[in-house]
Design a protein around this motif. Structure first.
Motif, PDB file in Angstrom:
ATOM      1  N   ARG A  71      -5.019  -2.802  12.116  1.00 31.95           N
ATOM      2  CA  ARG A  71      -5.734  -3.633  13.079  1.00 31.95           C
ATOM      3  C   ARG A  71      -7.231  -3.282  13.094  1.00 31.95           C
ATOM      4  O   ARG A  71      -8.083  -4.160  13.100  1.00 31.95           O
ATOM      5  N   ALA A  72      -7.550  -1.994  13.082  1.00 32.57           N
ATOM      6  CA  ALA A  72      -8.950  -1.562  13.108  1.00 32.57           C
ATOM      7  C   ALA A  72      -9.698  -1.994  11.852  1.00 32.57           C
ATOM      8  O   ALA A  72     -10.881  -2.338  11.914  1.00 32.57           O
ATOM      9  N   PHE A  73      -9.014  -1.974  10.716  1.00 32.94           N
ATOM     10  CA  PHE A  73      -9.672  -2.326   9.452  1.00 32.94           C
ATOM     11  C   PHE A  73      -9.519  -3.796   9.093  1.00 32.94           C
ATOM     12  O   PHE A  73      -9.996  -4.236   8.060  1.00 32.94           O
ATOM     13  N   ARG A  74      -8.802  -4.531   9.939  1.00 38.30           N
ATOM     14  CA  ARG A  74      -8.593  -5.973   9.732  1.00 38.30           C
ATOM     15  C   ARG A  74      -7.969  -6.267   8.380  1.00 38.30           C
ATOM     16  O   ARG A  74      -8.471  -7.087   7.608  1.00 38.30           O
ATOM     17  N   VAL A  75      -6.886  -5.551   8.070  1.00 39.04           N
ATOM     18  CA  VAL A  75      -6.159  -5.786   6.822  1.00 39.04           C
ATOM     19  C   VAL A  75      -4.701  -6.089   7.154  1.00 39.04           C
ATOM     20  O   VAL A  75      -4.201  -5.704   8.202  1.00 39.04           O
ATOM     21  N   LYS A  76      -4.043  -6.768   6.241  1.00 37.78           N
ATOM     22  CA  LYS A  76      -2.620  -7.080   6.418  1.00 37.78           C
ATOM     23  C   LYS A  76      -1.778  -5.958   5.832  1.00 37.78           C
ATOM     24  O   LYS A  76      -2.142  -5.348   4.841  1.00 37.78           O
ATOM     25  N   GLY A  77      -0.636  -5.706   6.448  1.00 39.91           N
ATOM     26  CA  GLY A  77       0.311  -4.747   5.906  1.00 39.91           C
ATOM     27  C   GLY A  77      -0.015  -3.305   6.232  1.00 39.91           C
ATOM     28  O   GLY A  77      -1.078  -3.000   6.771  1.00 39.91           O
ATOM     29  N   PRO A  78       0.907  -2.412   5.893  1.00 39.53           N
ATOM     30  CA  PRO A  78       0.719  -0.983   6.212  1.00 39.53           C
ATOM     31  C   PRO A  78      -0.289  -0.318   5.276  1.00 39.53           C
ATOM     32  O   PRO A  78      -0.523  -0.781   4.164  1.00 39.53           O
ATOM     33  N   LEU A  79      -0.884   0.754   5.762  1.00 40.96           N
ATOM     34  CA  LEU A  79      -1.830   1.541   4.963  1.00 40.96           C
ATOM     35  C   LEU A  79      -1.256   2.932   4.752  1.00 40.96           C
ATOM     36  O   LEU A  79      -0.607   3.484   5.640  1.00 40.96           O
ATOM     37  N   ASP A  80      -1.510   3.499   3.581  1.00 36.49           N
ATOM     38  CA  ASP A  80      -1.035   4.840   3.268  1.00 36.49           C
ATOM     39  C   ASP A  80      -1.928   5.862   3.979  1.00 36.49           C
ATOM     40  O   ASP A  80      -3.135   5.881   3.783  1.00 36.49           O
ATOM     41  N   SER A  81      -1.316   6.728   4.803  1.00 37.58           N
ATOM     42  CA  SER A  81      -2.108   7.715   5.543  1.00 37.58           C
ATOM     43  C   SER A  81      -1.753   9.148   5.141  1.00 37.58           C
ATOM     44  O   SER A  81      -2.041  10.087   5.876  1.00 37.58           O
ATOM     45  N   ALA A  82      -1.148   9.343   3.968  1.00 37.56           N
ATOM     46  CA  ALA A  82      -0.728  10.678   3.526  1.00 37.56           C
ATOM     47  C   ALA A  82      -1.932  11.613   3.326  1.00 37.56           C
ATOM     48  O   ALA A  82      -1.911  12.761   3.773  1.00 37.56           O
ATOM     49  N   GLU A  83      -2.982  11.120   2.679  1.00 38.79           N
ATOM     50  CA  GLU A  83      -4.176  11.943   2.448  1.00 38.79           C
ATOM     51  C   GLU A  83      -4.841  12.314   3.767  1.00 38.79           C
ATOM     52  O   GLU A  83      -5.287  13.447   3.958  1.00 38.79           O
ATOM     53  N   LEU A  84      -4.863  11.377   4.680  1.00 44.27           N
ATOM     54  CA  LEU A  84      -5.437  11.623   6.002  1.00 44.27           C
ATOM     55  C   LEU A  84      -4.641  12.686   6.752  1.00 44.27           C
ATOM     56  O   LEU A  84      -5.207  13.595   7.363  1.00 44.27           O
ATOM     57  N   ARG A  85      -3.326  12.601   6.674  1.00 48.14           N
ATOM     58  CA  ARG A  85      -2.460  13.590   7.339  1.00 48.14           C
ATOM     59  C   ARG A  85      -2.696  14.986   6.755  1.00 48.14           C
ATOM     60  O   ARG A  85      -2.777  15.977   7.488  1.00 48.14           O
ATOM     61  N   ARG A  86      -2.819  15.084   5.420  1.00 46.89           N
ATOM     62  CA  ARG A  86      -3.096  16.382   4.790  1.00 46.89           C
ATOM     63  C   ARG A  86      -4.412  16.960   5.304  1.00 46.89           C
ATOM     64  O   ARG A  86      -4.493  18.154   5.599  1.00 46.89           O
ATOM     65  N   HIS A  87      -5.424  16.122   5.401  1.00 47.96           N
ATOM     66  CA  HIS A  87      -6.742  16.584   5.873  1.00 47.96           C
ATOM     67  C   HIS A  87      -6.667  17.115   7.305  1.00 47.96           C
ATOM     68  O   HIS A  87      -7.225  18.167   7.621  1.00 47.96           O
ATOM     69  N   VAL A  88      -5.955  16.394   8.178  1.00 50.09           N
ATOM     70  CA  VAL A  88      -5.843  16.803   9.592  1.00 50.09           C
ATOM     71  C   VAL A  88      -5.036  18.092   9.719  1.00 50.09           C
ATOM     72  O   VAL A  88      -5.397  18.981  10.501  1.00 50.09           O
TER      73      VAL A  88
END
Length: 90
Positions: A70-87
Motif C-alpha cells: 500500500r505504501a509503495f502503491r504496488v500490486k501483490g506481495p513484496l519480499d521482505s526477507a532482506e529487510l527482516r535480516r537487516h532488522v
C-alpha cells in the motif's frame, strides 16, 4: 532581531508498522527494488520510501497489515526477507 530562537525543525515520518509518528532519524527508510523491500539506512536510494521502526514488532505489524504494498502503491506481495535480516542484525 526578533528575539526568537530558531530551533531547527526535525522532520517527522510515520512508521507503517505501528502508525506512530517519530523523528525521521529514529526510523529505517525502506525502498522497493525489483519486488523486494530493501533497507536504506543512509536514505540515499532513489524512489518512493516508506519508514518503519527498526524493531521486529513494527516490521511484523507492517507485513501482517500489508502496509508495504500500500505504501509503495504496488500490486501483490513484496519480499521482505532482506529487510527482516537487516532488522534482526541491528
Amino acid at each position: 532581531m526578533s528575539g526568537r530562537t530558531h530551533a531547527r525543525a526535525c522532520p517527522e515520518r510515520t512508521c507503517v508498522g505501528c502508525r506512530e509518528r517519530a523523528p525521521k532519524k529514529d526510523l529505517l527508510r525502506i525502498v522497493v527494488v525489483e519486488g523486494a523491500c530493501l533497507p536504506d539506512p543512509r536514505g540515499t536510494l532513489p524512489g518512493r520510501g516508506a519508514y518503519v521502526h527498526p524493531v521486529s514488532f513494527c516490521l511484523d505489524q507492517a507485513v501482517r497489515r500489508r502496509a508495504f504494498p500500500r505504501a509503495f502503491r504496488v500490486k501483490g506481495p513484496l519480499d521482505s526477507a532482506e529487510l527482516r535480516r537487516h532488522v534482526e542484525q541491528a
